[in-house]
Scaffold this motif. Sequence first.
Motif, PDB file in Angstrom:
ATOM      1  N   MET A   1      28.562  44.267  54.714  1.00  6.31           N
ATOM      2  CA  MET A   1      27.561  44.726  53.751  1.00  6.31           C
ATOM      3  C   MET A   1      26.560  43.605  53.492  1.00  6.31           C
ATOM      4  N   PRO A   2      25.244  43.889  53.571  1.00  5.86           N
ATOM      5  CA  PRO A   2      24.257  42.855  53.287  1.00  5.86           C
ATOM      6  C   PRO A   2      24.438  42.279  51.889  1.00  5.86           C
ATOM      7  N   ALA A   3      24.203  40.985  51.754  1.00  8.90           N
ATOM      8  CA  ALA A   3      24.374  40.316  50.458  1.00  8.90           C
ATOM      9  C   ALA A   3      23.231  40.661  49.513  1.00  8.90           C
ATOM     10  N   GLN A   4      23.423  40.301  48.253  1.00 12.03           N
ATOM     11  CA  GLN A   4      22.400  40.454  47.230  1.00 12.03           C
ATOM     12  C   GLN A   4      21.993  41.907  47.010  1.00 12.03           C
ATOM     13  N   ARG A   5      22.908  42.806  47.210  1.00 10.31           N
ATOM     14  CA  ARG A   5      22.603  44.210  46.956  1.00 10.31           C
ATOM     15  C   ARG A   5      23.030  44.593  45.546  1.00 10.31           C
ATOM     16  N   THR A   6      22.361  45.613  45.023  1.00 11.06           N
ATOM     17  CA  THR A   6      22.686  46.135  43.703  1.00 11.06           C
ATOM     18  C   THR A   6      23.233  47.541  43.878  1.00 11.06           C
ATOM     19  N   ALA A   7      24.382  47.796  43.288  1.00 10.10           N
ATOM     20  CA  ALA A   7      25.048  49.092  43.440  1.00 10.10           C
ATOM     21  C   ALA A   7      25.391  49.680  42.082  1.00 10.10           C
ATOM     22  N   LEU A   8      25.478  50.993  42.038  1.00  3.30           N
ATOM     23  CA  LEU A   8      26.001  51.720  40.888  1.00  3.30           C
ATOM     24  C   LEU A   8      27.159  52.556  41.373  1.00  3.30           C
ATOM     25  N   VAL A   9      28.320  52.400  40.734  1.00  2.00           N
ATOM     26  CA  VAL A   9      29.489  53.222  41.025  1.00  2.00           C
ATOM     27  C   VAL A   9      29.834  53.982  39.755  1.00  2.00           C
ATOM     28  N   THR A  10      29.770  55.299  39.799  1.00  4.60           N
ATOM     29  CA  THR A  10      30.107  56.088  38.613  1.00  4.60           C
ATOM     30  C   THR A  10      31.621  56.265  38.523  1.00  4.60           C
ATOM     31  N   GLY A  11      32.099  56.430  37.306  1.00  6.40           N
ATOM     32  CA  GLY A  11      33.540  56.578  37.099  1.00  6.40           C
ATOM     33  C   GLY A  11      34.311  55.381  37.616  1.00  6.40           C
ATOM     34  N   ALA A  12      33.784  54.185  37.349  1.00  3.09           N
ATOM     35  CA  ALA A  12      34.351  52.968  37.950  1.00  3.09           C
ATOM     36  C   ALA A  12      35.259  52.197  37.020  1.00  3.09           C
ATOM     37  N   ASN A  13      35.613  52.769  35.881  1.00  2.00           N
ATOM     38  CA  ASN A  13      36.491  52.043  34.958  1.00  2.00           C
ATOM     39  C   ASN A  13      37.959  52.116  35.374  1.00  2.00           C
ATOM     40  N   GLN A  14      38.279  52.994  36.350  1.00  2.00           N
ATOM     41  CA  GLN A  14      39.668  53.126  36.784  1.00  2.00           C
ATOM     42  C   GLN A  14      39.704  53.728  38.188  1.00  2.00           C
ATOM     43  N   GLY A  15      40.894  53.738  38.770  1.00  2.00           N
ATOM     44  CA  GLY A  15      41.143  54.465  40.001  1.00  2.00           C
ATOM     45  C   GLY A  15      40.264  54.092  41.166  1.00  2.00           C
ATOM     46  N   MET A  16      39.821  55.107  41.889  1.00  2.00           N
ATOM     47  CA  MET A  16      39.042  54.929  43.108  1.00  2.00           C
ATOM     48  C   MET A  16      37.751  54.167  42.850  1.00  2.00           C
ATOM     49  N   GLY A  17      37.040  54.547  41.798  1.00  2.00           N
ATOM     50  CA  GLY A  17      35.769  53.882  41.508  1.00  2.00           C
ATOM     51  C   GLY A  17      35.947  52.414  41.209  1.00  2.00           C
ATOM     52  N   HIS A  18      37.001  52.080  40.486  1.00  2.00           N
ATOM     53  CA  HIS A  18      37.273  50.681  40.155  1.00  2.00           C
ATOM     54  C   HIS A  18      37.559  49.887  41.424  1.00  2.00           C
ATOM     55  N   GLN A  19      38.320  50.475  42.346  1.00  2.00           N
ATOM     56  CA  GLN A  19      38.631  49.788  43.594  1.00  2.00           C
ATOM     57  C   GLN A  19      37.372  49.568  44.432  1.00  2.00           C
ATOM     58  N   VAL A  20      36.526  50.579  44.516  1.00  2.00           N
ATOM     59  CA  VAL A  20      35.278  50.451  45.270  1.00  2.00           C
ATOM     60  C   VAL A  20      34.394  49.362  44.652  1.00  2.00           C
ATOM     61  N   ALA A  21      34.259  49.384  43.328  1.00  2.00           N
ATOM     62  CA  ALA A  21      33.455  48.374  42.656  1.00  2.00           C
ATOM     63  C   ALA A  21      33.999  46.976  42.906  1.00  2.00           C
ATOM     64  N   ARG A  22      35.311  46.835  42.837  1.00  2.00           N
ATOM     65  CA  ARG A  22      35.952  45.532  43.057  1.00  2.00           C
ATOM     66  C   ARG A  22      35.631  44.996  44.463  1.00  2.00           C
ATOM     67  N   GLU A  23      35.737  45.858  45.468  1.00  2.00           N
ATOM     68  CA  GLU A  23      35.503  45.399  46.837  1.00  2.00           C
ATOM     69  C   GLU A  23      34.031  45.097  47.093  1.00  2.00           C
ATOM     70  N   LEU A  24      33.139  45.851  46.484  1.00  2.00           N
ATOM     71  CA  LEU A  24      31.712  45.574  46.659  1.00  2.00           C
ATOM     72  C   LEU A  24      31.319  44.262  45.982  1.00  2.00           C
ATOM     73  N   VAL A  25      31.888  43.995  44.818  1.00  2.00           N
ATOM     74  CA  VAL A  25      31.632  42.716  44.142  1.00  2.00           C
ATOM     75  C   VAL A  25      32.152  41.565  44.999  1.00  2.00           C
ATOM     76  N   ALA A  26      33.312  41.757  45.612  1.00  2.00           N
ATOM     77  CA  ALA A  26      33.861  40.718  46.490  1.00  2.00           C
ATOM     78  C   ALA A  26      32.946  40.442  47.672  1.00  2.00           C
ATOM     79  N   ASP A  27      32.140  41.444  48.049  1.00  2.00           N
ATOM     80  CA  ASP A  27      31.181  41.258  49.135  1.00  2.00           C
ATOM     81  C   ASP A  27      29.938  40.484  48.685  1.00  2.00           C
ATOM     82  N   GLY A  28      29.787  40.309  47.379  1.00  2.00           N
ATOM     83  CA  GLY A  28      28.617  39.605  46.870  1.00  2.00           C
ATOM     84  C   GLY A  28      27.598  40.492  46.189  1.00  2.00           C
ATOM     85  N   ALA A  29      27.894  41.781  46.071  1.00  2.00           N
ATOM     86  CA  ALA A  29      26.954  42.691  45.427  1.00  2.00           C
ATOM     87  C   ALA A  29      27.063  42.602  43.904  1.00  2.00           C
TER      88      ALA A  29
END
Length: 251
Positions: free
Chosen positions: A1-29
């Motif tokens: 994933m290209p660095a310095q990207r801005t993302a919005l993940v809905t329903g990200a306080n738990q479950g699938m959304g939280h996992q997706v958000a966590r991995e995208l942040v680990a990528d530098g987003a």
Amino acid sequence: MPAQRTALVTGANQGMGHQVARELVADGATVYVGSRDHARGAAAARAIGEGAVALQLDVTDAASVAAAAERIGREAGCLDLLVNNAAVATTRTGVRDVAELRASAAPTRVPLEEVRAVWEVNAFGPLAVTQAVLPLLRRSPDARIVNVTSALGSLGLAADPSSPQRPLFDPVYAASKAALDALTLSLMVELEGSGIKVNLVSPGFARTALVGFQGTETVESAAREVVRVARLGPDGPTGTFTTWQGVDVPW
């Protein structure tokens, strides 16, 4: 994933959304962690760490959606990635297990109020959020929308007498995801050639609150296709509908 990207993940306080958000942040987003309950979203963002930004967002509330889009535009200027993940299986309380949930969703007896409430979150919510943030996506040189659906919404599978999915097709959750699939296809058609990529992903049957933690897969495993598609760069495909195993799903 290209660095310095801005993302919005809905329903990200738990479950699938939280996992997706966590991995995208680990990528530098920088990831806006959308949550209907701001306190829960703030806790989730803190758990993820630097790069996660709590964002109050109720996908069924027009004022909340507009305020979220305005804030992202003010703080980030544009949006590179939208992951429409927020979903519910039911609005009822006291449902004991998946079997009871499915029995109560039979088309001959399910209350229409329940159908409308679930569709508001699962089908109309993603469209509302997409419309609100579309001007921000248009400002990105590499914009992508990833809608999180379910293979249960596949009309192709439901219409196949030999498919194990067929008995699980109901007018509440499954049909709401079929509607999301149709809305996503309409976005794919309209945005062809616009530079905004649109993808549809059916994750695995994860052990999350959505199904009373009765799923068969870990969240990490179930989310892997959502994460893979979200990480695609400007040369990545658009118009795909894939499962968590990375294979195509019949519409």
